[in-house]
Write an enzyme that holds these catalytic residues in place. Structure first.
Site, PDB file in Angstrom:
ATOM      1  N   LYS A  75      -7.474   1.327  -5.249  1.00 10.07           N
ATOM      2  CA  LYS A  75      -8.699   0.907  -4.563  1.00 10.07           C
ATOM      3  C   LYS A  75      -9.889   1.752  -4.984  1.00 10.07           C
ATOM      4  O   LYS A  75      -9.782   2.975  -5.118  1.00 10.07           O
ATOM      5  CB  LYS A  75      -8.525   1.032  -3.044  1.00 10.07           C
ATOM      6  CG  LYS A  75      -7.646  -0.063  -2.443  1.00 10.07           C
ATOM      7  CD  LYS A  75      -7.708  -0.013  -0.933  1.00 10.07           C
ATOM      8  CE  LYS A  75      -6.639  -0.859  -0.288  1.00 10.07           C
ATOM      9  NZ  LYS A  75      -6.892  -2.305  -0.383  1.00 10.07           N
TER      10      LYS A  75
ATOM     11  N   GLY B 265      -0.412  -3.583   3.954  1.00 13.90           N
ATOM     12  CA  GLY B 265      -0.972  -2.236   3.986  1.00 13.90           C
ATOM     13  C   GLY B 265      -0.192  -1.353   4.924  1.00 13.90           C
ATOM     14  O   GLY B 265       0.930  -0.939   4.630  1.00 13.90           O
TER      15      GLY B 265
ATOM     16  N   ARG C 159      -7.639 -19.927   6.735  1.00 15.04           N
ATOM     17  CA  ARG C 159      -7.973 -21.289   7.188  1.00 15.04           C
ATOM     18  C   ARG C 159      -9.388 -21.655   6.753  1.00 15.04           C
ATOM     19  O   ARG C 159      -9.651 -22.784   6.330  1.00 15.04           O
ATOM     20  CB  ARG C 159      -7.884 -21.383   8.719  1.00 15.04           C
ATOM     21  CG  ARG C 159      -6.476 -21.434   9.237  1.00 15.04           C
ATOM     22  CD  ARG C 159      -6.316 -22.572  10.259  1.00 15.04           C
ATOM     23  NE  ARG C 159      -4.993 -22.540  10.860  1.00 15.04           N
ATOM     24  CZ  ARG C 159      -4.023 -23.400  10.531  1.00 15.04           C
ATOM     25  NH1 ARG C 159      -4.213 -24.346   9.636  1.00 15.04           N
ATOM     26  NH2 ARG C 159      -2.851 -23.329  11.116  1.00 15.04           N
TER      27      ARG C 159
ATOM     28  N   ASP D 285       0.844  -1.196   0.000  1.00 13.12           N
ATOM     29  CA  ASP D 285       0.000   0.000   0.000  1.00 13.12           C
ATOM     30  C   ASP D 285       0.875   1.241   0.000  1.00 13.12           C
ATOM     31  O   ASP D 285       1.797   1.343   0.821  1.00 13.12           O
ATOM     32  CB  ASP D 285      -0.843   0.053   1.289  1.00 13.12           C
ATOM     33  CG  ASP D 285      -2.136  -0.730   1.166  1.00 13.12           C
ATOM     34  OD1 ASP D 285      -2.355  -1.371   0.128  1.00 13.12           O
ATOM     35  OD2 ASP D 285      -2.931  -0.687   2.134  1.00 13.12           O
TER      36      ASP D 285
ATOM     37  N   GLY E  52      -3.412  -7.263   7.967  1.00 13.34           N
ATOM     38  CA  GLY E  52      -2.823  -7.552   9.272  1.00 13.34           C
ATOM     39  C   GLY E  52      -1.360  -7.955   9.249  1.00 13.34           C
ATOM     40  O   GLY E  52      -0.768  -8.158  10.297  1.00 13.34           O
TER      41      GLY E  52
END
Lengths: 186, 296
Positions: free
Chosen positions: B81, B235, B165, B24, B214
């Site tokens: 974005k 990001g 997951r 980002d 994250g």
């Protein structure tokens, strides 16, 4: 055994294409792994990313030494790394093939395209161009196998092979078979 | 699933981004730092997610002048974005010739019911997903790349892990079911049967599956690669650390060499005493502040 340089890019697609063409492939990320292969593919991806990693991981010279003895096949970003001269912007390269390439020469992603080309002794094949470079000059020792819009897109010099498009994203496997033959002939 | 030449080109660029890091950036200077560090693409946005979270207000597409500056300053692909459902921001970005559009939950949604009909665009799209159904719905709308949503701007990998997951588990489950149970699975996942069949046969999405939301350290990036991500988006993790260049380089290295813990160790060590972004405990965030819950 064909190694695929797996620092970044579509190395898995190349490995699958080699298997479809009847060969065996493995991923190469270190100088030790490079020692174990008979030919190397430098895949599509971002040439700047690959260059930075080659430099930081001290792989630049081992790769050049490998190319001085064994066949290397570069597609798109791989073509840029194999070239003698690179422009737009100017950047370092292995210089194993006597060509000058201009990066992103067709434009941005919206100028990417799928087309058909004719390869000498290979016949008609699909060519997928993605933010592709253009070969602006091919030296006297370079043989042009296929062109598109008047520019060479598949060339060879001695044991090395260069494509500015992505044969690994097509299903005809012609170019990968051709490279396997070149490796076998060594 | 329409696998025509146009869609193959869209997936094709995603293939070229594999095994890399997409960073980002909010201005040309950051874009150049990212390129120098070895990013395989940059993502242009108005503010990084952690600032959006902190400052509030409506987060929109990046200003055009800034985007042009970014596109002119680097040679790697530039993504940008657009707000969920804001097909006009997307049209503008397409006209600007950005290389990829992220219809992103990080920006404030423009439409609470409908995502952009991405099939009508020539520029490729990436979309976020928390689970398989969401991923397949986005693909049916024309997305050529999926990324797990994670929780953007949190510096906490837990949501990215949960989403990866979940998607991997739901894909594996489909591969062992008899064909006559796939219709009910399509109903359960609220996804088209053709895409459910594709996943059942191939054990993977028909488009590349990346990870986002994250990642703050080299080990986070390597973790997501080990869990099946094909590329990592970072990001706030880079430009909210106290040494962006160093973090960017180390995260690139860890992503390439995730299979080799000794190399990941080297990457972690290269960060030195620099500090990653300060993280948030996502379990303490109020439900309405979770970006991952935007979109359906």
């Amino acid at each position: 055994m064909i190694g695929v340089l797996a620092l970044q890019g579509d190395y898995e697609a190349h490995a699958r294409a080699i298997v479809r063409a009847g060969g065996e492939a493995c991923e190469v990320r270190t100088a030790e792994e490079l020692q174990a292969v008979d030919g190397l593919i430098i895949p599509g991806g971002e040439s700047t990313t690959m260059l930075k990693l080659l430099d930081r991981e001290n792989l630049f010279e081992p790769l050049r030494a490998f190319g001085n003895a064994k066949p290397v096949f570069g597609t798109c970003a791989g073509a840029i790394l194999l070239a003698r001269e690179v422009s737009n912007p100017k950047q370092n390269s292995l210089g194993l093939v006597d060509i000058a390439v201009e990066r992103n020469a067709y434009g941005r992603q919206l100028d990417s395209r799928v087309t058909s080309i004719e390869g000498e002794n290979l016949g008609a094949m699909e060519a997928v161009f993605i933010r592709a470079p253009i070969i602006r000059r091919a030296g006297a020792g370079v043989k042009v196998i296929a062109s598109y819009n008047g520019d060479p897109v598949l060339v060879e010099q001695g044991r090395h092979l260069v494509a500015t498009f992505h044969p690994e994203l097509s299903s005809d496997n012609l170019v990968h078979k051709y490279f396997l033959d070149k490796v076998a002939a060594q | 699933m329409i696998l025509n030449d146009e869609f193959r080109l869209k997936i094709g660029l995603a293939e070229m981004l594999k095994g890399g890091v997409i960073m980002d950036v909010t201005n040309p200077e950051q874009a150049q730092i990212a390129e120098r560090a070895g990013a395989c693409a940059v993502m242009a946005l108005e503010r990084v997610p952690s600032d959006i979270r902190k400052e509030g207000g409506v987060a929109r597409m990046s200003p055009i002048r800034m985007m042009r500056g970014i596109m002119d300053s680097v040679s790697i692909p530039v993504m940008a974005k657009a707000r969920i459902g804001h097909f006009m921001e997307a049209r503008v970005l397409e006209a600007l010739k950005v290389d990829y559009i992220d219809e992103s939950e990080v920006l404030t949604p423009a439409d609470e019911d409908n995502h952009i009909d991405k099939r009508g665009f020539r520029v490729p799209f990436v979309c976020g997903a928390k689970n398989l159904g969401e991923a397949l719905r986005r693909i049916s709308e024309g997305a050529a790349m999926i990324r797990t949503k994670g929780e953007a701007g949190s510096g906490n990998i837990v949501e990215a892990v949960r989403h990866m997951r979940t998607i991997q588990r739901e894909m594996k489950q489909l591969t062992v079911l008899p064909h006559d149970e796939l219709y009910a699975e399509a109903k359960r996942h609220q996804a088209p049967i053709e895409l459910v069949e594709y996943v059942a046969q191939n054990g993977k999405l028909p488009v590349p599956n990346f990870s986002a939301g994250g990642v703050a350290t080299p080990a986070d990036a390597a973790l997501m690669m080990a869990m099946g991500a094909e590329t990592v988006f970072v990001g706030s993790g880079i430009f909210k650390s106290n040494d962006p260049e160093r973090f960017a380089k180390a995260i690139v290295k860890a992503t390439t060499y995730w299979k080799d813990p000794a190399k990941v160790l080297e990457a972690c060590d290269e960060v030195g005493v620099s500090e990653p972004m300060r993280g948030l405990d996502t379990s303490k965030l109020p439900e309405e502040e979770l970006m991952a819950n935007r979109g359906w």
